[in-house]
Design an enzyme around this catalytic site. Structure first.
Site, PDB file in Angstrom:
ATOM      1  N   SER A 279      81.620 -57.884 -37.498  1.00 29.43           N
ATOM      2  CA  SER A 279      82.762 -58.507 -36.827  1.00 29.43           C
ATOM      3  C   SER A 279      84.027 -58.444 -37.689  1.00 29.43           C
ATOM      4  O   SER A 279      85.101 -58.839 -37.224  1.00 29.43           O
ATOM      5  CB  SER A 279      82.436 -59.966 -36.492  1.00 29.43           C
ATOM      6  N   GLY A 280      83.902 -57.971 -38.924  1.00 24.40           N
ATOM      7  CA  GLY A 280      85.092 -57.860 -39.772  1.00 24.40           C
ATOM      8  C   GLY A 280      85.386 -59.107 -40.598  1.00 24.40           C
ATOM      9  O   GLY A 280      86.516 -59.293 -41.049  1.00 24.40           O
ATOM     10  N   LYS A 281      84.382 -59.955 -40.807  1.00 27.53           N
ATOM     11  CA  LYS A 281      84.580 -61.186 -41.601  1.00 27.53           C
ATOM     12  C   LYS A 281      85.041 -60.878 -43.018  1.00 27.53           C
ATOM     13  O   LYS A 281      86.007 -61.449 -43.507  1.00 27.53           O
ATOM     14  CB  LYS A 281      83.262 -61.970 -41.739  1.00 27.53           C
TER      15      LYS A 281
ATOM     16  N   GLU B 143      79.537 -64.123 -47.750  1.00 27.06           N
ATOM     17  CA  GLU B 143      78.121 -64.295 -47.383  1.00 27.06           C
ATOM     18  C   GLU B 143      77.685 -65.745 -47.595  1.00 27.06           C
ATOM     19  O   GLU B 143      76.583 -66.022 -48.095  1.00 27.06           O
ATOM     20  CB  GLU B 143      77.222 -63.340 -48.177  1.00 27.06           C
ATOM     21  N   ALA B 144      78.532 -66.670 -47.193  1.00 25.89           N
ATOM     22  CA  ALA B 144      78.306 -68.094 -47.469  1.00 25.89           C
ATOM     23  C   ALA B 144      77.037 -68.631 -46.816  1.00 25.89           C
ATOM     24  O   ALA B 144      76.477 -69.625 -47.269  1.00 25.89           O
ATOM     25  CB  ALA B 144      79.511 -68.903 -47.002  1.00 25.89           C
ATOM     26  N   GLN B 145      76.568 -67.958 -45.768  1.00 25.13           N
ATOM     27  CA  GLN B 145      75.373 -68.459 -45.074  1.00 25.13           C
ATOM     28  C   GLN B 145      74.146 -68.470 -45.962  1.00 25.13           C
ATOM     29  O   GLN B 145      73.198 -69.210 -45.709  1.00 25.13           O
ATOM     30  CB  GLN B 145      75.107 -67.631 -43.801  1.00 25.13           C
TER      31      GLN B 145
ATOM     32  N   CYS C 126      79.992 -55.475 -28.454  1.00 24.22           N
ATOM     33  CA  CYS C 126      78.610 -55.368 -27.978  1.00 24.22           C
ATOM     34  C   CYS C 126      78.207 -53.893 -27.883  1.00 24.22           C
ATOM     35  O   CYS C 126      78.902 -53.093 -27.251  1.00 24.22           O
ATOM     36  CB  CYS C 126      78.457 -56.034 -26.616  1.00 24.22           C
TER      37      CYS C 126
ATOM     38  N   CYS D 117      76.724 -59.152 -26.976  1.00 26.39           N
ATOM     39  CA  CYS D 117      77.377 -60.249 -26.272  1.00 26.39           C
ATOM     40  C   CYS D 117      76.303 -61.214 -25.753  1.00 26.39           C
ATOM     41  O   CYS D 117      75.113 -60.921 -25.808  1.00 26.39           O
ATOM     42  CB  CYS D 117      78.227 -59.718 -25.118  1.00 26.39           C
TER      43      CYS D 117
END
Ligand SMILES: [Zn+2]
Length: 190
Positions: A25-27, A94-96, A150, A182
């Site tokens: 998504s380009g985070k 990558e905080a998750q 998607c 999606c």
């Protein structure tokens, strides 16, 4: 909105920005864009990522388009506090994959006058909120949700569908392992 011209931390007001989205998504690109602008504004920037993220490089935040910036891999969120003296801006990628203590760490940094920019997956491949992300989203001043496309219908995607059978949450992947989907296409699979 995001002022970059405050070099003196004593007079600086801290806050938390969170960038979330699915795979592709380009985070990280958005995180790097903000950090580079802060560097141009002569802010002292430190970037951290969890030790688990060893996809390409030990000391660089690398996005899928190879837009790299040097970073420090840390084992736990507590290390970020110890390594953030004398900085204006802290970036976390990558905080998750960090422990839930990351929420308190970000709050402490922001209260000290530091601009904290966090990027991560908001949902795991099962579509469940991922690690410390819900707490970060709730406590941040600014939230940006970015979307992928998607792979099946071309709409905006915010799910990361895992193509392999592996059930491990910490499976870092490239295009071969995940596809962004999606809601409609993702829900068809369940
Ligand atoms: Zn779709």
């Amino acid at each position: 909105m995001f002022l970059e011209n405050k070099a003196n931390r004593d007079s600086q007001r801290g806050w938390i920005e969170v960038i979330v989205g699915s795979m592709f998504s380009g985070k990280t690109e958005e995180l790097l864009r903000r950090l580079k602008r802060a560097e141009i504004a002569r802010q002292k920037v430190e970037i951290f990522k969890p030790m688990v993220d060893v996809r390409y490089s030990d000391t660089e935040v690398v996005s899928h388009d190879s837009n790299a910036i040097r970073s420090t891999p840390v084992e736990s969120s507590g290390n970020i506090l110890l390594l953030s003296s004398n900085v204006n801006v802290v970036g976390i990628d990558e905080a998750q994959f960090f422990d839930n203590g990351l929420v308190d760490v970000c709050r402490t940094l922001a209260n000290q006058g530091i601009r904290v920019i966090v990027a991560g997956l908001d949902m795991d491949f099962k579509g469940k909120p991922f690690g410390p992300m819900p707490g970060l989203l709730a406590t941040a001043e600014y939230v940006t949700k970015v979307h992928a496309i998607c792979m099946r219908c071309g709409d905006l995607a915010h799910f990361s569908h895992r193509l392999s059978e592996n059930d491990k949450l910490v499976l870092l992947g490239e295009k071969a392992e995940y596809e962004p989907l999606c809601r409609k296409c993702y829900s068809k699979l369940k």
